[in-house]
Scaffold this motif. Sequence first.
Motif, PDB file in Angstrom:
ATOM      1  N   ALA A  35       0.678  -1.298   0.083  1.00 53.80           N
ATOM      2  CA  ALA A  35       0.006   0.011  -0.061  1.00 53.80           C
ATOM      3  C   ALA A  35       0.742   1.320   0.023  1.00 53.80           C
ATOM      4  CB  ALA A  35      -0.885   0.043   1.194  1.00 53.80           C
ATOM      5  N   ARG A  36       1.870   1.209   0.628  1.00 56.53           N
ATOM      6  CA  ARG A  36       2.938   2.220   0.788  1.00 56.53           C
ATOM      7  C   ARG A  36       3.583   2.703  -0.728  1.00 56.53           C
ATOM      8  NH1 ARG A  36       4.331   3.739   5.925  1.00 56.53           N
ATOM      9  NH2 ARG A  36       3.837   2.345   7.648  1.00 56.53           N
ATOM     10  N   ILE A  37       3.675   1.512  -1.510  1.00 52.31           N
ATOM     11  CA  ILE A  37       4.158   1.809  -2.878  1.00 52.31           C
ATOM     12  C   ILE A  37       3.230   2.659  -3.558  1.00 52.31           C
ATOM     13  CG2 ILE A  37       4.855   0.688  -5.019  1.00 52.31           C
ATOM     14  CD1 ILE A  37       6.909   0.480  -2.722  1.00 52.31           C
ATOM     15  N   GLU A  38       2.148   2.385  -3.518  1.00 56.74           N
ATOM     16  CA  GLU A  38       1.101   3.010  -4.201  1.00 56.74           C
ATOM     17  C   GLU A  38       0.921   4.474  -3.898  1.00 56.74           C
ATOM     18  OE1 GLU A  38      -2.968   1.061  -3.446  1.00 56.74           O
ATOM     19  OE2 GLU A  38      -2.156  -0.945  -4.364  1.00 56.74           O
ATOM     20  N   LEU A  39       1.668   4.915  -3.069  1.00 54.70           N
ATOM     21  CA  LEU A  39       1.678   6.232  -2.515  1.00 54.70           C
ATOM     22  C   LEU A  39       2.853   7.089  -3.253  1.00 54.70           C
ATOM     23  CD1 LEU A  39       0.867   6.315   1.175  1.00 54.70           C
ATOM     24  CD2 LEU A  39      -0.669   6.528  -0.660  1.00 54.70           C
ATOM     25  N   LEU A  40       3.771   6.501  -4.014  1.00 54.06           N
ATOM     26  CA  LEU A  40       4.774   7.068  -4.338  1.00 54.06           C
ATOM     27  C   LEU A  40       4.448   8.173  -5.524  1.00 54.06           C
ATOM     28  CD1 LEU A  40       7.337   3.969  -4.920  1.00 54.06           C
ATOM     29  CD2 LEU A  40       7.402   5.846  -3.414  1.00 54.06           C
ATOM     30  N   GLU A  41       3.431   8.099  -6.315  1.00 52.78           N
ATOM     31  CA  GLU A  41       3.170   8.873  -7.349  1.00 52.78           C
ATOM     32  C   GLU A  41       2.705  10.214  -6.631  1.00 52.78           C
ATOM     33  OE1 GLU A  41       0.121   9.687 -11.051  1.00 52.78           O
ATOM     34  OE2 GLU A  41       0.281   7.624 -10.170  1.00 52.78           O
ATOM     35  N   ALA A  42       1.797  10.175  -5.724  1.00 51.76           N
ATOM     36  CA  ALA A  42       1.402  11.622  -4.786  1.00 51.76           C
ATOM     37  C   ALA A  42       2.396  12.081  -4.278  1.00 51.76           C
ATOM     38  CB  ALA A  42       0.297  11.072  -4.061  1.00 51.76           C
ATOM     39  N   GLU A  43       3.485  10.854  -3.631  1.00 51.35           N
ATOM     40  CA  GLU A  43       4.536  11.846  -2.798  1.00 51.35           C
ATOM     41  C   GLU A  43       5.557  12.342  -4.115  1.00 51.35           C
ATOM     42  OE1 GLU A  43       8.338  10.339  -0.222  1.00 51.35           O
ATOM     43  OE2 GLU A  43       7.173   9.035  -1.038  1.00 51.35           O
ATOM     44  N   ASN A  44       5.721  11.864  -5.170  1.00 56.55           N
ATOM     45  CA  ASN A  44       6.482  12.578  -6.333  1.00 56.55           C
ATOM     46  C   ASN A  44       6.078  13.794  -6.680  1.00 56.55           C
ATOM     47  OD1 ASN A  44       8.462  10.574  -6.238  1.00 56.55           O
ATOM     48  ND2 ASN A  44       7.336   9.399  -7.713  1.00 56.55           N
ATOM     49  N   ASN A  45       4.606  13.995  -6.955  1.00 56.69           N
ATOM     50  CA  ASN A  45       3.862  15.094  -7.090  1.00 56.69           C
ATOM     51  C   ASN A  45       3.982  16.146  -6.288  1.00 56.69           C
ATOM     52  OD1 ASN A  45       2.870  13.966  -9.549  1.00 56.69           O
ATOM     53  ND2 ASN A  45       1.137  13.479  -8.717  1.00 56.69           N
ATOM     54  N   LEU A  46       3.920  15.967  -5.057  1.00 56.56           N
ATOM     55  CA  LEU A  46       4.288  16.662  -3.652  1.00 56.56           C
ATOM     56  C   LEU A  46       5.610  17.183  -3.832  1.00 56.56           C
ATOM     57  CD1 LEU A  46       3.259  18.153  -1.212  1.00 56.56           C
ATOM     58  CD2 LEU A  46       3.695  15.826  -0.008  1.00 56.56           C
ATOM     59  N   ALA A  47       6.813  16.537  -4.182  1.00 54.50           N
ATOM     60  CA  ALA A  47       7.993  17.030  -4.220  1.00 54.50           C
ATOM     61  C   ALA A  47       8.069  18.068  -5.235  1.00 54.50           C
ATOM     62  CB  ALA A  47       8.998  15.745  -4.333  1.00 54.50           C
ATOM     63  N   LEU A  48       7.713  17.710  -6.379  1.00 50.43           N
ATOM     64  CA  LEU A  48       7.712  18.273  -7.592  1.00 50.43           C
ATOM     65  C   LEU A  48       7.060  19.667  -7.207  1.00 50.43           C
ATOM     66  CD1 LEU A  48       8.265  18.888 -10.505  1.00 50.43           C
ATOM     67  CD2 LEU A  48       6.041  18.029 -11.206  1.00 50.43           C
ATOM     68  N   ALA A  49       5.858  19.835  -6.673  1.00 50.53           N
ATOM     69  CA  ALA A  49       5.115  21.108  -6.067  1.00 50.53           C
ATOM     70  C   ALA A  49       6.062  21.871  -5.353  1.00 50.53           C
ATOM     71  CB  ALA A  49       4.001  20.940  -5.432  1.00 50.53           C
ATOM     72  N   ILE A  50       7.028  21.200  -4.263  1.00 54.78           N
ATOM     73  CA  ILE A  50       7.800  22.031  -3.600  1.00 54.78           C
ATOM     74  C   ILE A  50       9.114  22.725  -4.326  1.00 54.78           C
ATOM     75  CG2 ILE A  50       9.459  21.511  -1.597  1.00 54.78           C
ATOM     76  CD1 ILE A  50       7.941  19.390  -0.590  1.00 54.78           C
ATOM     77  N   ASP A  51       9.378  21.632  -5.271  1.00 49.64           N
ATOM     78  CA  ASP A  51      10.680  22.379  -6.170  1.00 49.64           C
ATOM     79  C   ASP A  51       9.937  23.876  -6.828  1.00 49.64           C
ATOM     80  OD1 ASP A  51      12.282  20.311  -5.200  1.00 49.64           O
ATOM     81  OD2 ASP A  51      11.666  19.128  -7.126  1.00 49.64           O
ATOM     82  N   LYS A  52       8.727  23.667  -7.486  1.00 48.83           N
ATOM     83  CA  LYS A  52       8.046  24.743  -8.202  1.00 48.83           C
ATOM     84  C   LYS A  52       8.092  26.029  -7.228  1.00 48.83           C
ATOM     85  CE  LYS A  52       5.311  22.430 -11.667  1.00 48.83           C
ATOM     86  NZ  LYS A  52       4.253  22.204 -12.375  1.00 48.83           N
ATOM     87  N   VAL A  53       7.764  25.888  -5.937  1.00 49.04           N
ATOM     88  CA  VAL A  53       7.737  27.026  -5.095  1.00 49.04           C
ATOM     89  C   VAL A  53       9.155  27.512  -4.864  1.00 49.04           C
ATOM     90  CG1 VAL A  53       7.384  27.866  -2.772  1.00 49.04           C
ATOM     91  CG2 VAL A  53       5.714  26.194  -3.863  1.00 49.04           C
ATOM     92  N   ASP A  54      10.330  26.507  -4.788  1.00 52.97           N
ATOM     93  CA  ASP A  54      11.432  27.033  -4.581  1.00 52.97           C
ATOM     94  C   ASP A  54      11.890  27.748  -5.758  1.00 52.97           C
ATOM     95  OD1 ASP A  54      11.555  25.918  -2.124  1.00 52.97           O
ATOM     96  OD2 ASP A  54      12.553  24.063  -2.836  1.00 52.97           O
ATOM     97  N   GLU A  55      11.668  27.402  -7.106  1.00 54.36           N
ATOM     98  CA  GLU A  55      12.093  27.862  -8.254  1.00 54.36           C
ATOM     99  C   GLU A  55      11.352  29.457  -8.297  1.00 54.36           C
ATOM    100  OE1 GLU A  55      13.779  29.086 -11.599  1.00 54.36           O
ATOM    101  OE2 GLU A  55      14.479  27.645 -10.297  1.00 54.36           O
ATOM    102  N   ALA A  56      10.097  29.376  -8.098  1.00 50.29           N
ATOM    103  CA  ALA A  56       9.478  30.734  -8.000  1.00 50.29           C
ATOM    104  C   ALA A  56      10.021  31.648  -7.169  1.00 50.29           C
ATOM    105  CB  ALA A  56       7.949  30.338  -7.775  1.00 50.29           C
ATOM    106  N   ASP A  57      10.684  31.381  -5.760  1.00 52.74           N
ATOM    107  CA  ASP A  57      11.315  32.247  -4.951  1.00 52.74           C
ATOM    108  C   ASP A  57      12.521  32.527  -5.449  1.00 52.74           C
ATOM    109  OD1 ASP A  57       9.398  32.279  -2.805  1.00 52.74           O
ATOM    110  OD2 ASP A  57      10.015  30.241  -1.924  1.00 52.74           O
ATOM    111  N   ASN A  58      13.434  31.745  -6.298  1.00 56.35           N
ATOM    112  CA  ASN A  58      14.440  32.039  -6.840  1.00 56.35           C
ATOM    113  C   ASN A  58      14.267  32.893  -7.911  1.00 56.35           C
ATOM    114  OD1 ASN A  58      15.887  30.051  -5.413  1.00 56.35           O
ATOM    115  ND2 ASN A  58      15.793  28.643  -6.698  1.00 56.35           N
ATOM    116  N   GLU A  59      13.014  32.916  -8.753  1.00 55.12           N
ATOM    117  CA  GLU A  59      12.850  33.852  -9.538  1.00 55.12           C
ATOM    118  C   GLU A  59      12.631  35.243  -9.139  1.00 55.12           C
ATOM    119  OE1 GLU A  59      12.477  35.382 -13.521  1.00 55.12           O
ATOM    120  OE2 GLU A  59      13.210  33.552 -13.000  1.00 55.12           O
ATOM    121  N   ILE A  60      12.138  35.219  -8.220  1.00 58.91           N
ATOM    122  CA  ILE A  60      11.927  36.663  -7.668  1.00 58.91           C
ATOM    123  C   ILE A  60      13.303  37.356  -7.045  1.00 58.91           C
ATOM    124  CG2 ILE A  60      10.886  37.980  -5.466  1.00 58.91           C
ATOM    125  CD1 ILE A  60       8.514  36.064  -5.674  1.00 58.91           C
ATOM    126  N   GLY A  61      14.282  36.399  -6.643  1.00 54.38           N
ATOM    127  CA  GLY A  61      15.437  36.894  -6.194  1.00 54.38           C
ATOM    128  C   GLY A  61      16.422  37.254  -7.452  1.00 54.38           C
TER     129      GLY A  61
END
Length: 211
Positions: A35-61
Amino acid sequence: MKRFVLLTLPLLSACGPSYNLRVPDSLEKKLPYEARIELLEAENNLALAIDKVDEADNEIGRARDHIRRARSRQEAAEDEVDRASDEVSREVAKLAIAEAEARVEYLRARQRLSVGLRDVERLALRCAFAEFELARLHAARKAKVEGSERLDQQEFEEQVSECKAEVKEERASLAGDEKEEKTAREAWEAKKAALAKKTFDARASPYVENL
């Protein structure tokens, strides 16, 4: 998976209390490995969303740094007007001032848009978190984890759909900023072209700097 949740929580807390419906960690601890393996896709999407916030912060800088440099170029061009020894040099200096002013206006418009896009990405991160929680609930129910039946799946689904609708609305609200950014960029490009033409249209001209 908990690693990403812990990283995300501070970001979410800065965005307000919305979309914070969660599945108790105690239920996830009872999930079997499959069951934990089935959560990998949602976890990866969450990690990608975090990266996008970081990149948006970097763009402002980056925009902030570009504005500082553009102001310095403007001041240097203004000094050149006073030091110009002939009419051609004076005209080049005036064109350089106009280009620098247009550059600053464009970069300010770009920064305003970047701030709006950063806010949208922060909201999208909340949606990714909501989807992650929904995936946890699905996994817990599929594995028949005790206590999962007491959670209202519809509430978790509505949390996701409402969040995505808000993201769509926020993105649409940036249309004005996008138009201003485009107009300011076109104005700057025109001033830059005029300056380049006056300085022999050389792309490597010391008077013309690309972003």
